[in-house]
Scaffold this motif. Structure first.
Motif, short mmCIF file in Angstrom:
data_model
loop_
_atom_site.label_atom_id
_atom_site.label_comp_id
_atom_site.label_asym_id
_atom_site.label_seq_id
_atom_site.Cartn_x
_atom_site.Cartn_y
_atom_site.Cartn_z
N PRO A 180 -0.76 10.10 31.88
CA PRO A 180 -0.20 9.50 33.09
C PRO A 180 1.33 9.56 33.07
N ALA A 181 1.91 9.81 34.24
CA ALA A 181 3.37 9.93 34.36
C ALA A 181 4.05 8.59 34.07
N VAL A 182 5.20 8.67 33.43
CA VAL A 182 6.04 7.50 33.21
C VAL A 182 7.23 7.65 34.15
N VAL A 183 7.39 6.67 35.05
CA VAL A 183 8.45 6.71 36.05
C VAL A 183 9.40 5.56 35.77
N ARG A 184 10.67 5.92 35.48
CA ARG A 184 11.66 4.88 35.21
C ARG A 184 13.07 5.47 35.23
N GLU A 185 14.02 4.66 35.60
CA GLU A 185 15.44 4.99 35.52
C GLU A 185 15.78 6.38 36.08
N GLY A 186 15.29 6.68 37.27
CA GLY A 186 15.61 7.95 37.90
C GLY A 186 14.88 9.15 37.35
#
Length: 160
Positions: A88-94
């Protein structure tokens, strides 16, 4: 206002490629971005060519073990969908961080060609031994993508 993300694809803890992409949507689980072909030159797979000018609308999920990339020419003609089996994708800080698990699926624009790719690389990766749960999830994700691609609505229904 457009949000720009840096998409980073890793494999075995190393960065394979990193590129900027413009956000299309984010529903809290699936984040979709648009990016030009990020690699240099042409990549000819035999069944499709990715080349400068191509545009990818990429769909990443925070809870699913795959990413789906709609591939179009610069003129907007659909080439098909390239699907990566990933954690699963990790989405954080741009940034959107995606860990590639080798398995891929190609679906032609007309939906008639559905190809499972890189199963040999997956077998050689050793993931089944080092992380059997992740390996099992990866195989289930590829099976689910193939089943969806071959269904009446195809991948369009998944992305709808």
């Amino acid at each position: 206002m457009s949000t720009t993300w840096t998409v980073t694809l890793t494999k075995d803890g190393r960065t394979k490629i990193s590129y900027p992409a413009a956000q299309v949507s984010d529903d809290g689980d699936r984040i979709s971005v648009r990016a030009p072909w990020a690699a240099e030159g042409v990549r000819d797979f035999g069944f499709v060519r990715f080349e400068p000018g191509d545009v990818f609308v990429e769909h990443f999920w925070r809870t699913r073990w795959y990413a789906v990339k709609e591939v179009r020419t610069g003129e907007g003609v659909l080439k098909g969908w390239y699907c990566d089996v990933t954690r699963p994708a990790v989405v954080r800080e741009g940034g959107i961080l995606v860990d590639d698990l080798d398995l891929d699926l190609w679906v032609s624009a007309d939906g008639k060609t559905v190809l499972r790719l890189d199963e040999d690389e997956f077998a050689e990766s050793g993931l089944a031994t080092s992380d059997p749960e992740a390996a099992a999830r990866a195989v289930r994700a590829l099976d689910a993508l193939e089943e969806q691609a071959r269904s009446a609505g195809g991948l369009t229904a998944l992305l709808g």
